[in-house]
Design a protein around this motif. Structure first.
Motif, short mmCIF file in Angstrom:
data_model
loop_
_atom_site.label_atom_id
_atom_site.label_comp_id
_atom_site.label_asym_id
_atom_site.label_seq_id
_atom_site.Cartn_x
_atom_site.Cartn_y
_atom_site.Cartn_z
N VAL A 307 -16.91 -51.76 0.26
CA VAL A 307 -17.90 -50.80 -0.22
C VAL A 307 -18.40 -51.18 -1.61
N HIS A 308 -19.59 -50.68 -1.91
CA HIS A 308 -20.12 -50.72 -3.27
C HIS A 308 -20.91 -49.43 -3.46
N GLY A 309 -20.36 -48.50 -4.26
CA GLY A 309 -21.00 -47.20 -4.41
C GLY A 309 -21.01 -46.48 -3.07
N GLU A 310 -22.20 -46.06 -2.62
CA GLU A 310 -22.33 -45.39 -1.33
C GLU A 310 -22.58 -46.36 -0.19
N THR A 311 -22.72 -47.63 -0.51
CA THR A 311 -23.04 -48.63 0.52
C THR A 311 -21.76 -49.17 1.14
N ASN A 312 -21.70 -49.13 2.47
CA ASN A 312 -20.54 -49.62 3.20
C ASN A 312 -20.95 -50.87 3.98
N TYR A 313 -20.31 -51.98 3.69
CA TYR A 313 -20.61 -53.25 4.35
C TYR A 313 -19.69 -53.52 5.55
N GLY A 314 -18.88 -52.56 5.94
CA GLY A 314 -17.96 -52.77 7.05
C GLY A 314 -16.52 -52.70 6.57
N VAL A 482 -30.85 -50.09 8.37
CA VAL A 482 -31.43 -48.87 8.93
C VAL A 482 -30.36 -48.03 9.62
N ASP A 483 -29.42 -48.69 10.31
CA ASP A 483 -28.32 -47.97 10.95
C ASP A 483 -27.50 -47.21 9.92
N GLU A 484 -27.22 -47.87 8.80
CA GLU A 484 -26.43 -47.23 7.76
C GLU A 484 -27.15 -46.02 7.17
N LEU A 485 -28.44 -46.18 6.88
CA LEU A 485 -29.21 -45.07 6.34
C LEU A 485 -29.30 -43.91 7.33
N SER A 486 -29.40 -44.24 8.62
CA SER A 486 -29.55 -43.20 9.65
C SER A 486 -28.31 -42.34 9.79
N ARG A 487 -27.15 -42.86 9.39
CA ARG A 487 -25.95 -42.05 9.47
C ARG A 487 -26.03 -40.86 8.54
N GLN A 488 -26.68 -41.01 7.39
CA GLN A 488 -26.81 -39.90 6.45
C GLN A 488 -28.15 -39.18 6.61
N TYR A 489 -29.18 -39.93 7.01
CA TYR A 489 -30.51 -39.34 7.17
C TYR A 489 -30.99 -39.64 8.59
N PRO A 490 -30.67 -38.77 9.57
CA PRO A 490 -30.95 -39.06 10.98
C PRO A 490 -32.41 -39.33 11.31
N SER A 491 -33.36 -38.79 10.53
CA SER A 491 -34.77 -39.00 10.83
C SER A 491 -35.29 -40.35 10.35
N MET A 492 -34.46 -41.13 9.68
CA MET A 492 -34.90 -42.39 9.09
C MET A 492 -35.45 -43.34 10.16
N SER A 493 -36.64 -43.87 9.91
CA SER A 493 -37.24 -44.83 10.84
C SER A 493 -37.92 -45.94 10.05
N LEU A 494 -37.91 -47.14 10.64
CA LEU A 494 -38.56 -48.29 10.03
C LEU A 494 -40.02 -48.32 10.47
N ARG A 495 -40.94 -48.23 9.50
CA ARG A 495 -42.37 -48.21 9.82
C ARG A 495 -42.98 -49.60 9.83
N SER A 496 -42.49 -50.46 8.93
CA SER A 496 -43.03 -51.83 8.91
C SER A 496 -42.07 -52.75 8.19
N LYS A 497 -42.19 -54.05 8.52
CA LYS A 497 -41.43 -55.10 7.88
C LYS A 497 -42.39 -56.25 7.63
N GLN A 498 -42.57 -56.61 6.36
CA GLN A 498 -43.53 -57.65 6.01
C GLN A 498 -42.91 -58.64 5.04
#
Length: 576
Positions: A307-314, A482-498
């Motif tokens: 982990v680092h802060g709220e980020t979990n790398y596994g 995106v999977d990690e963010l969705s665990r805390q914010y279920p509505s999270m969606s990826l709109r674009s990747k550039q």
């Protein structure tokens, strides 16, 4: 010190729980400087990198710290290797110069930070006495561990701790019971088990030193994970190691790297319970190793959150043969390793972002009211735009926000009712809006994005919908993010990747020179001063207000600003 604090006698387990209750690397380093190095609250703000020296001895490096006492004198104390490693990691991560204070806060703030850690530990463990923990209590724990548990010469204890004698320490120690006396003398006639456990812990520490060297040489997340697994099984301490990650869409554990055993070891649902529980609890968990249903045990497994802060790398999973491993000290060392790996992955991804010619820009949309700025906009019926963001410390963001459709005083009133924003300040008010400075300390996807090595460039919130743009190094794992963010914010969606060039509007040569010459801290202070209107006339913020927002002293802020301005002028004149 209060009478309640005088009566506290921390156990090793309680001290470990205090460390686990820290939320930032600064808090943990502060607790360790009191509890493992023996510093007073007033001595901690005086510590600089220049105060640490080293010498070689018996195949390993030994570290010492020169302590500047309140009366103007100095003393020398010992800096354990694990504390020294975290000390230098913190110094490098925060770009602290040799003569700058490492923990640049007041003595009163040191005491408050320790108290806050104690209150969190008390809530977590259900032990109200931990609420009264102070730096002095931690120093007494330090003394007791040396005098009673490890049998260190009292002359050395008084010298490194700055005490005139042990008489002032011994009254705080309980009188031994008959059982304790008997156990002590029985231990003299049967020392083998103690020697064995001590020898194992020494081997674990030596292995962790090797892992630290491997981490410093790795240049990507994949190299980091491979180096960790290979190094952990290079000697007899552990027989296997796996770097695992949870895949949310299929709700399964996947192995990213391994050493010493089958990479599909955790492919079966029955074999992943310990990993999932470690990820859910953020704690090191231990269980017997059953490779297959009905198979004989092969020792013990320990699952370590990375982990680092709220980020979990596994989670890192290691196996030890037999049943004698993974006691409390070893679990503490492994927990440190998990945090160290997480910090190294984040720092590496940020470095790749800075040095890359192109970046990946991710646009994400979410509507969850758990996100504090969405909640603010939906509650007050206003629009919010991000003007700039700066890392305030290891676990909060200093954000400059423009709000439209509501007054600044209304926003400040709403902010005062939420604990997701640490502090807020009105910089300028407009006819139908305001420019504000807020410290976001939880409840925002921006925290996870920055902790993952991203740079947030845009954020707009209208009604109950938010859209954020963040730039990452090209090798970012988008699905895992995106999977990690969705665990805390279920509505999270990826709109674009550039794939785009960095959004900085400065000429390429100037930007590269600036990144090379300015430290991260200097860039953060300069960016915060710019967004807070410090360079405008009349000024939108004073140096004192800016220093308070960034939780540093005013002289330190002026020092960073002067050095940054001087370097920027040097860049400009050099290119001219």
């Amino acid at each position: 010190m209060s009478e309640a604090a005088e009566d506290i006698r921390l156990t090793e387990r309680e001290y470990e729980q205090l460390r686990q209750s820290t939320e930032t690397y600064r808090e943990e380093l502060l607790v360790r400087l009191c509890g493992e190095v023996g510093l007073r609250a007033a001595e901690i703000p005086r510590v600089t990198p220049a105060d640490v020296t080293s010498q070689g001895g018996e195949g390993r490096t030994q570290y010492f710290l020169e302590v500047h006492e309140s009366d103007g004198g100095t003393r020398e104390t010992y800096l354990p290797s694990r504390v020294a490693h975290d000390f230098w990691q913190y110094v490098r991560s925060n770009d602290i110069d040799t003569t700058e204070p490492v923990i640049d806060v007041s003595t009163r703030r040191v005491q408050m930070l320790v108290r806050e850690v104690g209150e969190r530990a008390a809530d977590w463990t259900g032990r109200p006495s931990l609420q009264s923990v102070t730096p002095s209590v931690l120093r007494r724990y330090f003394a007791r561990q040396l005098l009673v548990e490890q049998g260190v010469d009292p002359r050395i204890v008084t010298a490194v701790g700055g005490w005139e004698g042990v008489d002032g320490l011994l009254p705080a120690l309980d009188e031994p019971t008959r059982d304790e006396i008997a156990a002590a003398f029985e231990g003299l006639s049967e020392p083998q088990e103690t020697v064995s456990r001590s020898g194992r812990l020494g081997g674990v520490v030596a292995t962790m030193d090797c892992v630290g060297e491997a981490l410093s040489a790795a240049g990507s997340r994949e190299e980091i994970e491979s180096a960790v697994c290979a190094t952990l099984v290079a000697d007899d301490t552990y027989t296997a190691a796996w770097m695992t990650e949870r895949e949310r869409q299929r709700d399964r554990i996947v192995v990213r790297d391994h050493a010493g055993d089958d990479p599909d070891r955790f492919s079966g649902a029955g074999n992943t319970t310990i990993v999932k529980q470690a990820l859910q609890t953020d704690r090191v968990l231990v269980a017997p190793d059953h490779p297959r249903p009905g198979a004989d045990e092969r020792g013990l497994l320990a699952a370590v959150p990375v982990v680092h802060g709220e980020t979990n790398y596994g989670a890192l999973v290691v196996r030890a043969e037999g049943r004698g491993g993974f006691d409390d000290p070893e679990r503490t060392v492994l927990a440190d390793l998990g945090r160290r790996i997480g910090l190294t992955i984040t720092a590496t991804e940020r470095r790749q972002l800075l040095l890359g010619d192109t970046v990946v820009a991710l646009t994400l949309r979410y509507t969850d009211r758990e996100a504090v700025l969405v909640d603010l906009a939906a509650t007050l019926g206003c629009a919010v735009d991000l003007e700039g963001v700066v890392a305030a410390d290891a676990h909060s963001l200093l954000c400059f926000l423009t709000v439209e459709g509501v007054s600044g005083d209304t926003v400040l009133g709403w902010v005062s009712e939420t604990d997701r924003i640490g502090d807020a300040r009105l910089i300028r008010g407009y006819e139908d809006g305001a420019l504000l400075e807020v410290i976001v300390q939880c409840g925002s996807p921006m925290l996870a994005l920055t902790e993952r090595g991203g740079t947030v460039t845009e954020l707009t919130v209208e009604g109950a919908s938010a859209e954020v743009v963040a730039e990452f190094a090209p090798n970012v794992g988008v699905r895992a993010l995106v999977d990690e963010l969705s665990r805390q914010y279920p509505s999270m969606s990826l709109r674009s990747k550039q794939e785009v060039t960095p959004t900085e509007q400065t000429p390429t040569g100037f930007r590269e020179s600036m990144d090379e010459r300015l430290t991260d801290k200097q860039q953060s202070v300069l960016r915060a001063a710019y967004h807070a209107g410090y360079f405008e006339w009349p000024r939108g913020s004073t140096a004192e207000e800016l220093a308070e927002s960034m939780d540093i002293s005013s002289p330190t802020l002026h020092n960073h600003l002067r050095r940054a301005q001087q370097k920027l002028l040097g860049v400009a004149f050099d290119e001219e």
